[in-house]
Write an enzyme that holds these catalytic residues in place. Structure first.
Site, PDB file in Angstrom:
ATOM      1  N   LYS A 208     -76.111 -43.094 -59.023  1.00 49.40           N
ATOM      2  CA  LYS A 208     -76.480 -42.868 -57.575  1.00 49.40           C
ATOM      3  C   LYS A 208     -75.750 -41.540 -57.020  1.00 49.40           C
ATOM      4  O   LYS A 208     -75.114 -40.720 -57.777  1.00 49.40           O
ATOM      5  CB  LYS A 208     -75.744 -44.167 -56.880  1.00 49.40           C
ATOM      6  CG  LYS A 208     -76.426 -45.578 -57.354  1.00 49.40           C
ATOM      7  CD  LYS A 208     -77.832 -45.701 -56.893  1.00 49.40           C
ATOM      8  CE  LYS A 208     -78.894 -46.765 -57.473  1.00 49.40           C
ATOM      9  NZ  LYS A 208     -78.281 -48.102 -57.626  1.00 49.40           N
TER      10      LYS A 208
HETATM   11  C1  LIG Z   1     -78.792 -49.629 -57.822  1.00 50.61           C
HETATM   12  C2  LIG Z   1     -79.359 -50.555 -56.814  1.00 50.61           C
HETATM   13  C3  LIG Z   1     -78.721 -51.719 -56.484  1.00 50.61           C
HETATM   14  C4  LIG Z   1     -77.378 -52.035 -57.190  1.00 50.61           C
HETATM   15  O1  LIG Z   1     -76.338 -51.568 -57.321  1.00 50.61           O
HETATM   16  P1  LIG Z   1     -74.970 -51.717 -58.064  1.00 50.61           P
HETATM   17  O2  LIG Z   1     -73.836 -50.939 -57.441  1.00 50.61           O
HETATM   18  O3  LIG Z   1     -75.285 -51.128 -59.313  1.00 50.61           O
HETATM   19  O4  LIG Z   1     -74.889 -53.218 -57.948  1.00 50.61           O
HETATM   20  C5  LIG Z   1     -79.178 -52.469 -55.293  1.00 50.61           C
HETATM   21  N1  LIG Z   1     -80.458 -52.017 -54.994  1.00 50.61           N
HETATM   22  C6  LIG Z   1     -81.019 -50.953 -55.378  1.00 50.61           C
HETATM   23  C7  LIG Z   1     -82.282 -50.621 -54.553  1.00 50.61           C
HETATM   24  C8  LIG Z   1     -80.618 -50.061 -56.475  1.00 50.61           C
HETATM   25  O5  LIG Z   1     -81.165 -49.054 -56.814  1.00 50.61           O
END
Ligand SMILES: *Cc1c(COP(=O)(O)O)cnc(C)c1O
Length: 410
Positions: A208
């Site tokens: 991210k």
């Molecule tokens: C990555 C992601 C999540 C979950 O994030 P985590 O921190 O891995 O739990 C939720 N929604 C979307 C759209 C994502 O891309």
């Protein structure tokens, strides 16, 4: 041209098996993602390790404050993932079995799984062709007396049409929880996520925009809700129970609710504090790469980048293109295989959730129900996009892409 599926997936392009053609590995490999962890993060982490306080403590509190200021909201609750933040948000607004939650089929599993975990029912709405965000025009058509909330997902870092979504939510008395996993830096009509909704959830997963290894954040403007969410994130223990072994803490605590183990640790926050300081730098570097991609790829036939609207700030989390297999003569999966052979990693964000086995079997949504999402799910491919990449890396990706378009698959 066909795709053979056995135990593992093998791809055939022009009759040649992709795994056989160029046996020698590419000289260098540009991975789909690599997080940028600086010396500051390492020093902070070491400091935390030596401090003796590893779980939620002063660094998590500092990161929450810093993040709330960044978004411009009064309250931020740090969690161990965006998934747990989303689940906490649904529990926070009292979602119960039998409730319906509207969301998009173009999202990560987590968005929909947390609805299931509340015993509620996900109700999908198709996406817009050009952004792959939930289509506001279609939302009213699925509202029922059981609808309690809507979870818009700001896909790839471009925010949904939150003014329209907010109006609909108000009309039908629904809560909005934003899945802002891609959209930490995003703005829509002057306002970031968290300003359009009851709560917004962010992700600090390694791929991210900023990372804490694993981690997330839930923001809100609601003081009472914020207090309850923090309690729920630490087993439902009475306020500040996380301080119970510290010098200011009391060893006494009470269980106020059957809560969760969802809070962040100071190890994670040690990374977050410094990642957040670099968020604008990271964004600028991704934006420069996006400019290269857009300039070189936008006009090519058979490969279509998503549209970027100028009604706000795009967080540029992903650079998604759609592979038009009719024009190109190869499928998206074959395209990814060709990129890999040229030393480039790629991702798929996302194949439509209602086509995955669990949801397909549980809800029996016939194919064709969400035609835009289903088609996009087969066509989307994400090119590498992260601040450790150089402009030369982006040019390398462009050249490889153009070769594939010309039929030079390997
Ligand atoms: C990555 C992601 C999540 C979950 O994030 P985590 O921190 O891995 O739990 C939720 N929604 C979307 C759209 C994502 O891309």
């Amino acid at each position: 041209m066909k795709q053979i599926q056995e135990n593992k997936i093998l791809y055939e392009v022009s009759g040649k098996n992709c795994n056989e053609v160029s046996r020698e590995a590419p000289k260098s490999f540009l991975p789909f993602h690599k997080p940028w962890i600086g010396e500051e993060e390492k020093k902070e982490l070491l400091d935390t390790l030596e401090s003796g306080w590893l779980t939620k403590g002063p660094k998590t509190k500092a990161f929450e404050k810093q993040f709330a200021e960044f978004i411009g909201v009064p309250y931020a609750i740090a969690t161990n993932s965006c998934t747990s933040a989303l689940h906490l948000a649904l529990v926070g607004i009292g979602i119960k079995p039998g409730d319906e939650i509207i969301t998009t089929p173009i999202t990560f599993a987590a968005t929909v799984n947390v609805i299931e975990q509340c015993g509620a029912k996900p109700v999908f709405v198709d996406v817009e062709e050009d952004t792959l965000n939930i289509n506001p025009e279609l939302i009213e058509g699925v509202v029922s007396p059981k609808t309690k909330a809507i979870i818009p997902v700001h896909f790839a870092g471009q925010m949904c049409r939150m003014d329209q979504i907010r109006d609909i939510a108000q009309k039908y008395n629904m809560q909005i929880i934003e899945d802002a996993a891609h959209a930490t830096e995003a703005v829509y009509l002057g306002k970031p996520p968290g300003h359009w909704s009851k709560m917004a959830a962010f992700s600090f997963y390694p791929t991210k925009n900023i990372t804490t290894g694993e981690g997330g954040m839930l923001v809100t403007n609601d003081c009472n809700l914020a207090e309850r969410l923090e309690i729920l994130s630490v087993h439902g223990l009475s306020k500040d129970a996380w301080k119970r072994y510290g010098k200011d803490g009391s060893p006494h605590w009470e269980v106020l609710e059957a809560g969760f183990k969802y809070h962040m640790s100071d190890l994670q926050a040690s990374l977050g504090i410094h990642q957040l300081k670099k968020i604008d730098l990271f964004w600028k570097k991704r934006k420069d790469l996006v400019d290269v991609y857009n300039k070189e790829l936008e006009h090519l036939e058979g490969i279509n980048p998503l549209k970027i609207y100028s009604y706000g700030k795009h967080a540029h989390h992903l650079y998604v293109v759609r592979i038009d297999s009719k024009t190109l003569g190869i499928t998206r999966d074959e395209f990814i295989c060709c990129l890999q052979k040229k030393g480039i990693g790629a991702g798929i964000h996302f194949s439509a959730i209602h086509t995955h086995p669990y949801y397909k079997e549980k809800y029996k949504v016939p194919l064709g129900t969400f035609p835009v999402a289903e088609k996009a799910g087969d066509e989307v491919l994400s090119l590498p996009l992260y601040p450790l990449m150089s402009l030369e890396d982006a040019t390398f990706v462009v050249k490889a892409t153009k070769k594939i378009l010309r039929g030079k698959y390997f």
